[in-house]
Design a protein around this motif. Structure first.
Motif, PDB file in Angstrom:
ATOM      1  N   LEU A 181      -6.361  -4.136  -4.010  1.00 19.24           N
ATOM      2  CA  LEU A 181      -4.966  -3.863  -4.352  1.00 19.24           C
ATOM      3  C   LEU A 181      -4.732  -3.923  -5.853  1.00 19.24           C
ATOM      4  O   LEU A 181      -4.039  -3.076  -6.416  1.00 19.24           O
ATOM      5  CB  LEU A 181      -4.052  -4.869  -3.670  1.00 19.24           C
ATOM      6  N   SER A 182      -5.323  -4.923  -6.481  1.00 19.73           N
ATOM      7  CA  SER A 182      -5.105  -5.046  -7.921  1.00 19.73           C
ATOM      8  C   SER A 182      -5.691  -3.840  -8.642  1.00 19.73           C
ATOM      9  O   SER A 182      -5.137  -3.362  -9.633  1.00 19.73           O
ATOM     10  CB  SER A 182      -5.698  -6.352  -8.449  1.00 19.73           C
ATOM     11  N   LYS A 183      -6.799  -3.330  -8.130  1.00 26.87           N
ATOM     12  CA  LYS A 183      -7.370  -2.118  -8.719  1.00 26.87           C
ATOM     13  C   LYS A 183      -6.406  -0.962  -8.592  1.00 26.87           C
ATOM     14  O   LYS A 183      -6.196  -0.193  -9.531  1.00 26.87           O
ATOM     15  CB  LYS A 183      -8.684  -1.764  -8.005  1.00 26.87           C
ATOM     16  N   GLU A 184      -5.820  -0.839  -7.415  1.00 23.24           N
ATOM     17  CA  GLU A 184      -4.898   0.276  -7.214  1.00 23.24           C
ATOM     18  C   GLU A 184      -3.658   0.135  -8.076  1.00 23.24           C
ATOM     19  O   GLU A 184      -3.150   1.115  -8.611  1.00 23.24           O
ATOM     20  CB  GLU A 184      -4.526   0.376  -5.738  1.00 23.24           C
ATOM     21  N   PHE A 185      -3.203  -1.093  -8.206  1.00 19.65           N
ATOM     22  CA  PHE A 185      -2.037  -1.310  -9.064  1.00 19.65           C
ATOM     23  C   PHE A 185      -2.337  -0.928 -10.513  1.00 19.65           C
ATOM     24  O   PHE A 185      -1.511  -0.320 -11.190  1.00 19.65           O
ATOM     25  CB  PHE A 185      -1.588  -2.769  -9.002  1.00 19.65           C
ATOM     26  N   THR A 186      -3.527  -1.283 -10.961  1.00 16.00           N
ATOM     27  CA  THR A 186      -3.845  -0.960 -12.346  1.00 16.00           C
ATOM     28  C   THR A 186      -4.068   0.536 -12.511  1.00 16.00           C
ATOM     29  O   THR A 186      -3.816   1.084 -13.579  1.00 16.00           O
ATOM     30  CB  THR A 186      -5.074  -1.735 -12.838  1.00 16.00           C
ATOM     31  N   THR A 187      -4.495   1.177 -11.444  1.00 18.02           N
ATOM     32  CA  THR A 187      -4.572   2.632 -11.508  1.00 18.02           C
ATOM     33  C   THR A 187      -3.177   3.220 -11.684  1.00 18.02           C
ATOM     34  O   THR A 187      -2.971   4.136 -12.479  1.00 18.02           O
ATOM     35  CB  THR A 187      -5.202   3.197 -10.221  1.00 18.02           C
ATOM     36  N   CYS A 188      -2.256   2.679 -10.918  1.00 21.66           N
ATOM     37  CA  CYS A 188      -0.860   3.105 -11.093  1.00 21.66           C
ATOM     38  C   CYS A 188      -0.430   2.905 -12.539  1.00 21.66           C
ATOM     39  O   CYS A 188       0.223   3.760 -13.127  1.00 21.66           O
ATOM     40  CB  CYS A 188       0.073   2.292 -10.202  1.00 21.66           C
ATOM     41  N   LEU A 189      -0.801   1.758 -13.056  1.00 17.36           N
ATOM     42  CA  LEU A 189      -0.404   1.443 -14.434  1.00 17.36           C
ATOM     43  C   LEU A 189      -1.007   2.419 -15.435  1.00 17.36           C
ATOM     44  O   LEU A 189      -0.318   2.926 -16.312  1.00 17.36           O
ATOM     45  CB  LEU A 189      -0.829   0.014 -14.795  1.00 17.36           C
ATOM     46  N   THR A 190      -2.292   2.687 -15.282  1.00 14.14           N
ATOM     47  CA  THR A 190      -2.924   3.600 -16.240  1.00 14.14           C
ATOM     48  C   THR A 190      -2.392   5.012 -16.071  1.00 14.14           C
ATOM     49  O   THR A 190      -2.245   5.745 -17.048  1.00 14.14           O
ATOM     50  CB  THR A 190      -4.461   3.640 -16.083  1.00 14.14           C
ATOM     51  N   THR A 191      -2.105   5.370 -14.828  1.00 21.13           N
ATOM     52  CA  THR A 191      -1.571   6.701 -14.602  1.00 21.13           C
ATOM     53  C   THR A 191      -0.188   6.849 -15.221  1.00 21.13           C
ATOM     54  O   THR A 191       0.106   7.833 -15.893  1.00 21.13           O
ATOM     55  CB  THR A 191      -1.482   6.994 -13.092  1.00 21.13           C
TER      56      THR A 191
ATOM     57  N   LEU B  42       1.612   6.742  -6.682  1.00 24.61           N
ATOM     58  CA  LEU B  42       0.501   7.529  -7.242  1.00 24.61           C
ATOM     59  C   LEU B  42       0.612   9.007  -6.929  1.00 24.61           C
ATOM     60  O   LEU B  42       0.174   9.851  -7.693  1.00 24.61           O
ATOM     61  CB  LEU B  42      -0.835   7.009  -6.714  1.00 24.61           C
ATOM     62  N   ALA B  43       1.196   9.317  -5.798  1.00 25.26           N
ATOM     63  CA  ALA B  43       1.193  10.696  -5.318  1.00 25.26           C
ATOM     64  C   ALA B  43       1.732  11.660  -6.354  1.00 25.26           C
ATOM     65  O   ALA B  43       1.066  12.612  -6.742  1.00 25.26           O
ATOM     66  CB  ALA B  43       2.013  10.784  -4.036  1.00 25.26           C
TER      67      ALA B  43
ATOM     68  N   CYS C 227       0.827  -1.212   0.000  1.00 26.92           N
ATOM     69  CA  CYS C 227       0.000   0.000   0.000  1.00 26.92           C
ATOM     70  C   CYS C 227       0.860   1.261   0.000  1.00 26.92           C
ATOM     71  O   CYS C 227       0.554   2.230  -0.692  1.00 26.92           O
ATOM     72  CB  CYS C 227      -0.910   0.012   1.222  1.00 26.92           C
ATOM     73  N   GLU C 228       1.906   1.204   0.796  1.00 27.86           N
ATOM     74  CA  GLU C 228       2.798   2.351   0.882  1.00 27.86           C
ATOM     75  C   GLU C 228       3.421   2.634  -0.491  1.00 27.86           C
ATOM     76  O   GLU C 228       3.495   3.782  -0.940  1.00 27.86           O
ATOM     77  CB  GLU C 228       3.897   2.037   1.915  1.00 27.86           C
ATOM     78  N   TRP C 229       3.806   1.584  -1.133  1.00 30.79           N
ATOM     79  CA  TRP C 229       4.419   1.709  -2.461  1.00 30.79           C
ATOM     80  C   TRP C 229       3.436   2.341  -3.440  1.00 30.79           C
ATOM     81  O   TRP C 229       3.782   3.242  -4.192  1.00 30.79           O
ATOM     82  CB  TRP C 229       4.843   0.316  -2.945  1.00 30.79           C
ATOM     83  N   ILE C 230       2.225   1.868  -3.385  1.00 31.43           N
ATOM     84  CA  ILE C 230       1.211   2.408  -4.289  1.00 31.43           C
ATOM     85  C   ILE C 230       1.004   3.894  -4.016  1.00 31.43           C
ATOM     86  O   ILE C 230       0.920   4.702  -4.940  1.00 31.43           O
ATOM     87  CB  ILE C 230      -0.129   1.645  -4.112  1.00 31.43           C
TER      88      ILE C 230
END
Lengths: 501, 216
Positions: A438-448, A351-352, A344-347
């Motif tokens: 978590l997978s949603k957040e990871f893919t958000t990172c990816l799309t971002t 993202l920040a 989570c911290e990594w995400i």
């Protein structure tokens, strides 16, 4: 050919319609992604249903798998410039995968059998069997570049159709991002079929998953195949870093699973022999009680829609610790929560930066800015996502294994086996939900991070994250089921005060 | 990354003899004086090289507490090697060896290679079991024997590797059916085992076995 076309459209429209449903539940951070996905998905179904590939294409393709080849051509024309290399697996894999993932999301929501739809998708779109892929890719890419060279005029005839289809596929792939995998991740073992298509290790293991083989066997097999594949075909270090199976084993997930299976099997044997030794009323009462226990293992909660959306960060740790404490075993889920918090911290840090900068950069040359700001490439994010999923799953299975050991070990019990079963069931739900989120957040990172990337580069990574998340959820649920015999024997021993065998 | 074989090991013996410390020293090369009690079983893995072959050791470090005994027995199945550990400063851990050995023999393959380990050899002043006693017990029961110190790392490496050598020798002699996973051996990816039989190598490795005195 024409009825194939029908089925195909069905799959795509179904997929898009749930996407819209899923979009109704807003995910805070990603409004912009949502909107773009929404607008795309609204326009696409129209486009794809408007035309059908009615006529056999005039080109000289002799294979019966006409469609995918052409789609690749179309996709190639549409999104890829001539000099972009279509590398074997990646290219085809991405295409097939994104379709499959959206198809399976459909299934879970609509409630159809997954194999059904996969079959549909396969027959209608002619997704080639993995073994066919490599040869076809060469063929297809050859075709594409040849066509492009000789024909610079705008796409005409069947190619127009195919390009719309491929856009639809791409956009469904994308909108899975916003919709998430709430549904997909709960389909359990059936995911195997999907995974088999996308995962080089699993694809050769497909069909192995039958009654006689244990989960860890299947996993081990897949991992070994993957290792082999890795050494044979993949030389890049980066590729090794994204092999879920290898990572899962590295985190000792496989070993814990194997150990849990051993405890489960032994317990099962004991339960059977005890049942055999009983008769009459005694047997009936026990059977009745065991039935209740089984019910607690049926995971009814999974079917219900999740009411609450993602909660705060701290909540998972609190929730899992609380549920775990209900088990009354002398252990704590610290390793798991630590791993999860690291992820989570990594995400959060990932993202920040891009998000802030994106806002102010919008008016300026957005693309350039983002390029500079992103420290993490989409490959980095993908690798970290797969690693985190593998680690969390391994920790979860370790937790189940330890619980099994402690349940078998414990003599005095403050809680009944049924109470423990319920807590375990709840734990499974919490874990799977967390993986989904978590997978949603990871893919958000990816799309971002990958706004500038082409869909056929980004989509396979996104799909891979979702597939492995659903994969993970399946393992966790299977591991959970392995605890049933353990709790059965615990129930019996507590009841009859049998001395430990 | 790749390996020719994978061997499953179990580490067994009374609680507090240093099983987890031996594993930690072997896999991480460090010593942790205070260790949590092992619940059920913990795992470690390391690659070793035997006669130019990469071998992956998958080690199951079992709980030593008596109350876990019935559970840990479940884990014995399919082990190719066992490290049976006692504490040279506590005689009772030596006295319990027979019962551990019975358990091991009963719940695993008859071909399993067992290495008897007298741990804590760094605590010479508190020694309670003579080295000769350990050797005698090993001889009597057909085990390999070594004294080790998980603290100083003395002989730790050797204990794990000599066990692997012995297993490897047995494979080459055809005593182990490597295709039967119940024996605790798996062939690594893309290995062709039919060509791996080499008597000269096996003779050499068996000779190496004896040289275990070293620092202890």
């Amino acid at each position: 050919m024409s009825d194939k076309g029908d089925i195909e459209t069905e799959v795509i429209t179904e997929a898009t319609s749930i996407l819209e449903d899923e979009n109704c539940e807003p995910t805070k951070n990603f409004e912009s992604v949502d909107q773009s996905a929404k607008s795309e998905s609204k326009s696409e179904p129209v486009a794809s249903t408007r035309k059908r590939p009615e006529s056999k294409p005039s080109s000289d393709l002799e294979t019966s798998d006409v469609l995918p080849v052409q789609t690749s051509q179309a996709a190639g024309k549409e999104t890829v410039s001539k000099d972009v290399p279509h590398t074997g697996w990646g290219y085809w894999g991405s295409w097939g995968k994104s379709l499959l993932s959206s198809a399976s999301a459909t299934v879970a929501t609509v409630g159809q059998g997954i194999s059904n739809v996969i079959e549909k998708a396969e027959t209608s779109l002619g997704i080639p069997s993995p073994s066919e892929i490599s040869s076809e890719v060469q063929y297809a890419t050859g075709e594409t570049s040849a066509k492009e060279n000789e024909n610079s005029s705008p796409m005409s005839g069947p190619f127009g159709v195919f390009s719309t289809i491929s856009t639809a596929v791409q956009s469904t792939g994308k909108s899975v991002i916003s919709g998430g995998l709430d549904a997909l991740e709960f389909i359990g073992k059936k995911t195997m079929d999907v995974i088999a298509e996308g995962d080089p290790g699993f694809k050769r293991t497909k069909g192995l998953m039958n009654r006689t083989s244990t989960l860890s066997q299947v996993l081990r097999e897949a991992k070994e195949k993957e290792e082999q594949w890795t050494t044979n075909e993949v030389t890049m270090e980066t590729d090794k870093k994204t092999h879920y199976g290898l990572l899962f084993d590295e985190f000792q997930g496989l070993s814990h699973l194997e150990a849990l299976e051993m405890l489960s099997r032994e317990s099962e044997i004991k339960v059977k022999s005890i049942l055999n030794s009983l008769s009459g009323e005694e047997l009936e009462t026990l059977k009745c009680e065991l039935e209740q226990l089984k019910e607690a293992f049926s995971l009814a909660e999974f079917c219900e829609e999740e009411e609450e959306e993602k909660k705060g960060d701290e909540d998972f740790t609190k929730e899992i610790t609380e549920v775990f404490s209900q088990l009354h075993v002398s252990s704590k889920p610290e390793k798991l929560t630590r791993a999860r918090n690291t992820a989570c911290e990594w995400i959060r840090t990932s993202l920040a930066k891009p998000l802030e900068e994106k806002e102010e950069g919008k008016k300026q040359l957005e693309a350039e800015k983002i390029e500079q700001i992103n420290n993490n490439s989409i490959e980095d994010i993908h690798a970290f996502a797969i690693r985190s999923l593998a680690e969390l799953t391994a920790c979860s299975i370790e937790l189940f294994h330890k619980t099994a050991a402690l349940v078998l070990h414990g003599r005095k019990q403050e809680v009944t086996a049924i109470e423990r079963s319920r807590a375990l069931s709840q734990m499974t739900v919490v874990l799977c939900k967390e993986l989904s989120s978590l997978s949603k957040e990871f893919t958000t990172c990816l799309t971002t991070a990958g706004v500038k990337e082409k869909a056929d580069v980004l989509n396979p990574l996104i799909t891979a994250v979702f597939l492995e998340a659903s994969n993970s959820a399946s393992y966790i649920q299977d591991a959970f089921q392995l605890l049933l015999p353990v709790l059965e024997i615990s129930l019996i021993e507590n009841k009859t005060e049998l001395p430990e065998a | 990354m790749t390996y020719a074989y994978l061997f499953k090991y179990i580490i067994i013996g009374d609680t507090g003899v240093g099983k987890s410390c031996l594993l930690l020293q072997f896999t991480d090369k460090r010593f942790q004086p205070v260790h949590d009690l092992t619940i059920g079983v913990e795992f470690g893995a390391r690659m070793v090289n035997i006669d130019g072959k990469q071998i992956k050791l998958q080690i199951w470090d079992t709980a030593g507490q008596e109350s876990f005994r019935s559970i840990t027995r479940s884990y014995y199945r399919g082990a190719a090697g066992a490290l049976l550990v006692y504490d040279i400063t506590r005689r009772e851990t030596f006295n319990h060896l027979t019962s551990w050995l019975e358990d091991a023999r009963q719940h695993s393959s008859s071909n399993m290679v067992i290495m008897l380990i007298g741990n804590k050899s760094d605590l010479e002043s508190r020694r309670d079991v003579k080295r000769e006693e350990g050797e005698a017990f090993a001889r009597e029961h057909g085990l390999i024997f070594m004294e080790t110190s998980a603290k100083t790392a003395c002989n730790v490496e050797e204990a794990f590797i000599n066990t692997a050598k012995e297993i490897y020798r047995k494979i080459q002699q055809g005593l182990f059916d490597v295709h039967n996973e119940a024996n605790g051996i798996k062939i690594g990816p893309q290995q062709c085992i039919s060509t791996s039989v080499g008597p000269s190598a096996s003779q050499r490795s068996s000779r190496d076995m004896g040289s275990d005195s070293g620092c202890c």
